[in-house]
Design an enzyme around this catalytic site. Structure first.
Site, PDB file in Angstrom:
ATOM      1  N   VAL A 284      10.826-106.578 -21.774  1.00 49.64           N
ATOM      2  CA  VAL A 284      10.679-106.975 -20.373  1.00 49.64           C
ATOM      3  C   VAL A 284       9.274-106.691 -19.855  1.00 49.64           C
ATOM      4  O   VAL A 284       8.646-107.540 -19.216  1.00 49.64           O
ATOM      5  CB  VAL A 284      11.729-106.267 -19.501  1.00 49.64           C
ATOM      6  CG1 VAL A 284      11.503-106.575 -18.034  1.00 49.64           C
ATOM      7  CG2 VAL A 284      13.134-106.676 -19.925  1.00 49.64           C
ATOM      8  N   GLY A 285       8.779-105.488 -20.133  1.00 53.15           N
ATOM      9  CA  GLY A 285       7.459-105.117 -19.632  1.00 53.15           C
ATOM     10  C   GLY A 285       6.357-106.023 -20.137  1.00 53.15           C
ATOM     11  O   GLY A 285       5.442-106.397 -19.384  1.00 53.15           O
TER      12      GLY A 285
ATOM     13  N   TYR B 151      24.147 -94.670 -20.109  1.00 46.85           N
ATOM     14  CA  TYR B 151      23.004 -95.506 -19.729  1.00 46.85           C
ATOM     15  C   TYR B 151      23.237 -96.123 -18.349  1.00 46.85           C
ATOM     16  O   TYR B 151      22.346 -96.114 -17.491  1.00 46.85           O
ATOM     17  CB  TYR B 151      22.802 -96.609 -20.775  1.00 46.85           C
ATOM     18  CG  TYR B 151      21.744 -97.617 -20.438  1.00 46.85           C
ATOM     19  CD1 TYR B 151      20.397 -97.326 -20.614  1.00 46.85           C
ATOM     20  CD2 TYR B 151      22.082 -98.878 -19.946  1.00 46.85           C
ATOM     21  CE1 TYR B 151      19.416 -98.254 -20.307  1.00 46.85           C
ATOM     22  CE2 TYR B 151      21.107 -99.814 -19.642  1.00 46.85           C
ATOM     23  CZ  TYR B 151      19.777 -99.501 -19.823  1.00 46.85           C
ATOM     24  OH  TYR B 151      18.808-100.425 -19.512  1.00 46.85           O
TER      25      TYR B 151
ATOM     26  N   TRP C   1      29.917-107.885 -36.033  1.00 43.44           N
ATOM     27  CA  TRP C   1      30.758-106.874 -35.395  1.00 43.44           C
ATOM     28  C   TRP C   1      31.621-107.472 -34.301  1.00 43.44           C
ATOM     29  O   TRP C   1      31.161-108.283 -33.491  1.00 43.44           O
ATOM     30  CB  TRP C   1      29.887-105.763 -34.817  1.00 43.44           C
ATOM     31  CG  TRP C   1      29.202-104.937 -35.858  1.00 43.44           C
ATOM     32  CD1 TRP C   1      29.358-104.999 -37.213  1.00 43.44           C
ATOM     33  CD2 TRP C   1      28.237-103.915 -35.632  1.00 43.44           C
ATOM     34  NE1 TRP C   1      28.572-104.081 -37.835  1.00 43.44           N
ATOM     35  CE2 TRP C   1      27.857-103.391 -36.892  1.00 43.44           C
ATOM     36  CE3 TRP C   1      27.651-103.374 -34.488  1.00 43.44           C
ATOM     37  CZ2 TRP C   1      26.926-102.376 -37.040  1.00 43.44           C
ATOM     38  CZ3 TRP C   1      26.715-102.359 -34.623  1.00 43.44           C
ATOM     39  CH2 TRP C   1      26.369-101.861 -35.888  1.00 43.44           C
TER      40      TRP C   1
END
Length: 312
Positions: free
Chosen positions: A16-17, A137, A203
């Site tokens: 993102v940065g 988180y 998964w």
């Protein structure tokens, strides 16, 4: 933001940065401040305050965070809540103390309750239990949102919060131990093609629905919000459409041109059944995502192949 404003992009090497940095550069902003994690550990309060005291920063894009997929969140929950709390607390408080003009905090749509109605509206925050696999988180991100709102309320700061959906794009993380689903699938399927493997294990059941936003679209939204939004309430950023993990895997399989079998391992948890954000708020302000998923994945795959060639 005027073009001469001094702008700090925290986390400029991440997915993102780096997109925010590119967007600023492409729009003519030249007074940009960046520091790698080796140059400035954002978990170190004294170092962060010294940095802000020396730099005379006007605007902050807080994109720095410890991030990862289901496996990483499951295995390192303490790291995820500790590091993210430290990073955002230090940067937000230092931004206040040094009187920056405005800060944008980047959260995540994992802040919403696991079984919240779909699509996810901003007002659903804190209305139910979180998805257990990434709760540490998510709680850290909720704390960051609340911190921005509290500073605005008590000190009159201009701290805003954007909640992007699942991200992908240039500079993504392709480490299978820590990556998110899209880059992990891309790498797995590419390696299966290269090795001639007859199948790829994926998964989960493939049933969960996810929304995917290109990092360049998010960067565009972040600049839009920094220039046009002043409210303390959070803003969702997404495309407003989702796709099942099975459909995503099949799309990547087509792009990679892999003709093997996709095998879904249902013994591994799926995570949240669906995570689609309501983007009516940001769209009503005049912003909308523009990069189609197919085109975005093709571009990422081309970049990934080039990176592999360089490292071989």
């Amino acid at each position: 933001m005027d073009l001469q404003a001094r702008i700090y992009v925290a986390g400029h090497r991440g997915l993102v940065g780096s997109a925010i940095l590119r967007a600023l550069q492409n729009r003519g902003y030249t007074n940009l401040v960046t520091r790698s994690s080796s140059e400035l550990d954002l978990r170190d309060r004294d170092a962060v305050f010294q940095f802000f005291g020396e730099q005379d920063i006007d605007y902050v894009f807080l994109a720095a965070a410890k991030v990862g997929g289901i496996r990483a969140n499951n295995e390192f929950p303490a790291d995820f809540i500790r590091d993210n709390l430290l990073i955002q607390t230090n940067v937000i408080d230092a931004a206040f103390q040094s009187q920056v003009r405005k800060l944008l905090f980047l959260g995540s749509t994992c802040i919403y309750p696991k079984y919240a109605p779909q699509p996810l509206k901003e007002e659903y925050l804190l209305t139910g239990e979180l998805e257990p696999t990434n709760a540490p988180y998510a709680i850290a991100k909720i704390a960051g949102i609340t911190m921005c709102q509290s500073y605005n309320r008590q000190y009159g700061t201009r701290f805003i919060s954007a909640m992007p959906t699942n991200m992908y794009g240039p500079n993504d993380n392709f480490d299978l131990n820590t990556s998110h689903v899209l880059p992990a699938l891309l790498r797995k399927i590419h390696e299966a093609k290269q090795s001639g493997s007859p199948f790829v294990e994926i998964w989960g059941t493939g049933a969960p629905l996810r929304e995917f936003l290109h990092a360049d679209d998010l960067a565009d939204a972040c600049l839009f919000l920094m220039n046009n939004y002043e409210d303390s309430e959070i803003v969702n950023v997404g495309v407003g459409e989702d796709i099942s993990i099975k459909q995503l895997a099949e799309l990547i399989q087509s792009i990679v041109e892999y003709d093997g079998e996709l095998r879904f391992n249902s013994s591994i948890p799926d995570g949240t059944p669906r995570k689609l954000v309501d983007v009516s708020k940001i769209q009503s302000m005049g912003w909308k995502a523009s990069i189609p998923l197919d085109a975005g994945i093709r571009a990422v795959y081309n970049e990934y192949c080039k990176q592999i060639e360089i490292t071989i």
